[in-house]
Write an enzyme that holds these catalytic residues in place. Structure first.
Site, short mmCIF file in Angstrom:
data_model
loop_
_atom_site.label_atom_id
_atom_site.label_comp_id
_atom_site.label_asym_id
_atom_site.label_seq_id
_atom_site.Cartn_x
_atom_site.Cartn_y
_atom_site.Cartn_z
N LYS A 1 0.84 -1.24 -0.03
CA LYS A 1 0.02 -0.19 0.20
C LYS A 1 0.68 1.27 -0.06
CE LYS A 1 -4.02 -1.95 2.22
NZ LYS A 1 -4.98 -2.22 3.46
N ALA B 1 1.84 0.12 11.77
CA ALA B 1 2.19 1.35 11.01
C ALA B 1 2.32 1.34 9.53
CB ALA B 1 3.39 2.19 11.68
N GLY C 1 0.28 0.23 5.63
CA GLY C 1 -0.63 0.81 4.92
C GLY C 1 -2.17 0.98 5.53
#
Length: 285
Positions: free
Chosen positions: A71, A134, A136
């Protein structure tokens, strides 16, 4: 459905994907809406992501979806970013324009917030959040919380540099409410009311694992896991055993998927047909 020369394709890029229900949900939505589209999976990680994305640019795709671990990395290969996606620093949805441009969006935050508020009944403005992960998903979840007025957001990750980066981005781009928690430090859980698992621990090859030691679970906490297969990760099972309210990522997946269809087609998504398909999957149908 019959695939023909006019069929528009969507593929999900990520690894692992065996746990994903996205294809069945999306294809049920396309059928209900009378769309000549087909959704399928492509297993790929960061190493070969650029090659795959470049290929999709020249094929009969309306766009593609992106999941862990791609992502954040996918932003490098896109032509344009929606303003919210740019602020979040992650994309889960890419639209291929008629001109062949790839435009990044993020519907994870929309899906997460809708599920948390409508299904979880969480009062975001008066809650203190602690997020494991922490990457996507964590970026989308914590960013939308900051945007919607969360009181405080503690963020931790297996890699301290990842949590540090996300905290910095949130405080600069949304609101100064985020604080980094170093890996293995659980002290801030004492003042947290909503605990989020966006780490991926508990799914795929990590089934049965949890990012949070049981001794830190306390009555009155609310637990959310972005995973929905299994429907109850060890993270949620431990919390439920202690009498806490829990919510998995099924609603997040439903609402973000509906938003994706609307971006790819410009039309209204058949949410109830998609919900029914997800419930059928869970029921083993």
């Amino acid at each position: 459905m019959n695939i023909n020369i006019d069929t528009k394709f969507i593929t999900l890029l990520g690894d692992p994907l065996k746990q994903s229900f996205a294809a069945r949900m999306q294809n049920a939505g396309y059928e209900a809406a009378g769309l000549n589209m087909q959704y399928f999976y492509t297993v790929v990680d960061n190493e070969h992501l650029g090659d795959v994305v470049n290929g999709l640019r020249y094929m009969n795709f309306a766009g593609f979806a992106v999941t862990k671990p791609n992502k954040v990395k996918v932003l490098e290969y896109l032509d344009e970013l929606d303003p919210l996606c740019r602020k979040m620093g992650a994309s889960n949805t890419v639209v291929r324009t008629p001109e062949g441009k790839l435009v990044g969006y993020n519907t994870d935050g929309i899906g997460f917030y809708t599920s948390l508020v409508e299904e979880g009944k969480v009062d975001v403005e008066n809650s203190v959040f602690f997020c494991f992960g922490a990457g996507g998903a964590g970026r989308a979840m914590c960013s939308v919380l900051a945007y919607k007025g969360a009181k405080k957001i503690y963020i931790t990750d297996y890699f301290d540099e990842a949590s540090e980066s996300l905290v910095k981005d949130i405080n600069e781009n949304f609101a100064p409410v985020a604080e980094q928690v170093k890996k293995g430090d659980f002290s801030k859980l004492e003042e947290s009311t909503v605990i989020l698992n966006a780490s991926g621990i508990g799914m795929g090859s990590h089934i049965g694992e949890t990012p949070m030691p049981e001794e830190y679970i306390k009555e009155g906490m609310f637990f959310f896991d972005a995973c929905y297969n299994p429907d109850k990760t060890q993270f949620l099972l431990n919390a439920e055993k202690k009498g806490c309210k829990i919510l998995n990522g099924l609603g997040m997946s439903l609402y973000q998927g509906a938003a994706q269809i609307e971006l790819w087609t410009g039309g209204k998504a058949p949410v109830e047909a998609m919900r029914k398909e997800l419930l059928d999957i869970i029921a083993g149908k």
